[in-house]
Enzyme design. Structure first.
Site, PDB file in Angstrom:
ATOM      1  N   SER A 142       0.844  -1.204   0.000  1.00 39.16           N
ATOM      2  CA  SER A 142       0.000   0.000   0.000  1.00 39.16           C
ATOM      3  C   SER A 142       0.875   1.249   0.000  1.00 39.16           C
ATOM      4  O   SER A 142       0.384   2.352  -0.243  1.00 39.16           O
ATOM      5  CB  SER A 142      -0.939   0.004   1.212  1.00 39.16           C
ATOM      6  OG  SER A 142      -0.226  -0.256   2.408  1.00 39.16           O
ATOM      7  N   LYS A 149       5.115 -11.135   3.143  1.00 41.00           N
ATOM      8  CA  LYS A 149       3.687 -11.430   2.940  1.00 41.00           C
ATOM      9  C   LYS A 149       3.430 -11.521   1.444  1.00 41.00           C
ATOM     10  O   LYS A 149       3.968 -10.723   0.671  1.00 41.00           O
ATOM     11  CB  LYS A 149       2.807 -10.342   3.573  1.00 41.00           C
ATOM     12  CG  LYS A 149       1.317 -10.583   3.320  1.00 41.00           C
ATOM     13  CD  LYS A 149       0.423  -9.749   4.227  1.00 41.00           C
ATOM     14  CE  LYS A 149       0.224  -8.324   3.799  1.00 41.00           C
ATOM     15  NZ  LYS A 149      -0.373  -8.139   2.457  1.00 41.00           N
ATOM     16  N   GLU A 184      -8.745 -10.018   4.040  1.00 39.51           N
ATOM     17  CA  GLU A 184      -9.158  -8.638   3.737  1.00 39.51           C
ATOM     18  C   GLU A 184     -10.549  -8.605   3.116  1.00 39.51           C
ATOM     19  O   GLU A 184     -10.822  -9.316   2.144  1.00 39.51           O
ATOM     20  CB  GLU A 184      -8.126  -7.996   2.780  1.00 39.51           C
ATOM     21  CG  GLU A 184      -8.471  -6.548   2.429  1.00 39.51           C
ATOM     22  CD  GLU A 184      -7.323  -5.763   1.825  1.00 39.51           C
ATOM     23  OE1 GLU A 184      -6.167  -6.248   1.806  1.00 39.51           O
ATOM     24  OE2 GLU A 184      -7.586  -4.629   1.374  1.00 39.51           O
TER      25      GLU A 184
END
Ligand code: KIV
Length: 271
Positions: free
Chosen positions: A52, A120, A189
């Site tokens: 992000s 990740k 998510e």
């Protein structure tokens, strides 16, 4: 001579213990030394250098453009700040999808050059061979299922995932595979809370939710979003724990006015 130092830093083993004890895991994203130091001092368990960063640091529309070297650059600052937290670095789009070998090479490069504790990756069964190979090579891996933003062009947007039975069943299946492969944690998510709670019960590793309800083992938010720095973004799952956009703009306005009217610097602020 032993250089092994006993430390109080978070580990993947401690995270598993937290799940066993029913203690919630708090995770936030971080992209720089200064904010990571503050969040670490506050006692966060995991600092995620999320891709992000592509949006909140670089101003891109999606997470797709950010590179391995850019992620390593940002992660180094966060690692220097982390006295307590486990530091996880996102593997960016294109760094683990092409081949198993390339995935492992990039994961090892990220660990060696950034000093982070784990990586990740987004996806389930389709990237399982790469995940297995990484874990066998000694790289701790956090999974990420549900809304996986690197697949935004395939999904056609950032809407709720796994509403339909087939997608929910695949997600549960994928979570079990990631758990069995040895992922030390899984991020879920933007999926229904009921499904997230079901996955959390079905796997042995800690499950960290974002937009996945309160039945997970922990929660993660994007730091800039929860600090209220990102004014245009307020999905239902996001809580603003501060209103820093107003504070920053107010301080900048005061500074500009003080420079323009020559009240800054004053005599005490001068040598
Ligand atoms: O990149 C990121 O910030 C993330 C979190 C939303 C989990 O992957």
């Amino acid at each position: 001579m032993s250089v092994h130092v006993q430390n109080s830093r978070m580990t993947t083993a401690k995270l598993r213990q937290m799940k066993a004890n029913g203690e919630k895991v708090a995770m936030l994203t971080s992209y720089d030394f200064t904010l990571a130091s503050l969040v670490d001092e506050a006692g966060i368990d995991i600092l995620l250098v999320g891709d992000s960063a592509s949006n909140v640091v670089c101003g891109n529309q999606t997470t797709l453009p950010i590179t391995v070297d850019e992620m390593i650059f940002l992660t180094k600052g966060v690692v220097r700040a982390a006295q307590h937290a486990l530091v996880v670095c996102d593997m960016p789009f294109g760094s683990y999808q092409i081949s198993e070998e390339e995935a492992v090479r990039n994961a090892i490069k990220i660990l060696k050059e950034s000093g982070c504790d784990a990586v990740k990756l987004e996806g389930g069964e389709e990237i399982l061979p790469a995940i297995r190979h990484m874990i066998q090579s000694g790289v701790p891996v956090m999974g990420h299922l549900g809304l996986t933003p690197q697949s935004v062009n395939q999904f056609g947007g950032y809407g709720l995932r796994a509403k339909e039975e087939a997608e929910a069943a695949k997600l549960l299946h994928d979570a079990k595979l990631l758990d069995e492969a040895g992922c030390f944690s899984i991020v879920l998510e933007k999926i229904p809370a009921v499904l997230a709670a079901q996955v959390t019960k079905a796997v042995s590793c800690p499950v960290i939710g974002i937009g996945a309800g309160n039945g997970c083992d922990g929660q993660v938010l994007v730091l800039h979003d929860m600090l209220g720095l990102n004014q245009g973004f307020k999905p239902k799952f996001l809580r603003h724990f501060a209103k820093l956009a107003e504070t920053v703009k107010g301080a900048a306005s005061e500074y500009i006015a003080a420079v323009k009217d020559s009240s800054f610097p004053n005599a005490e602020e001068s040598y």
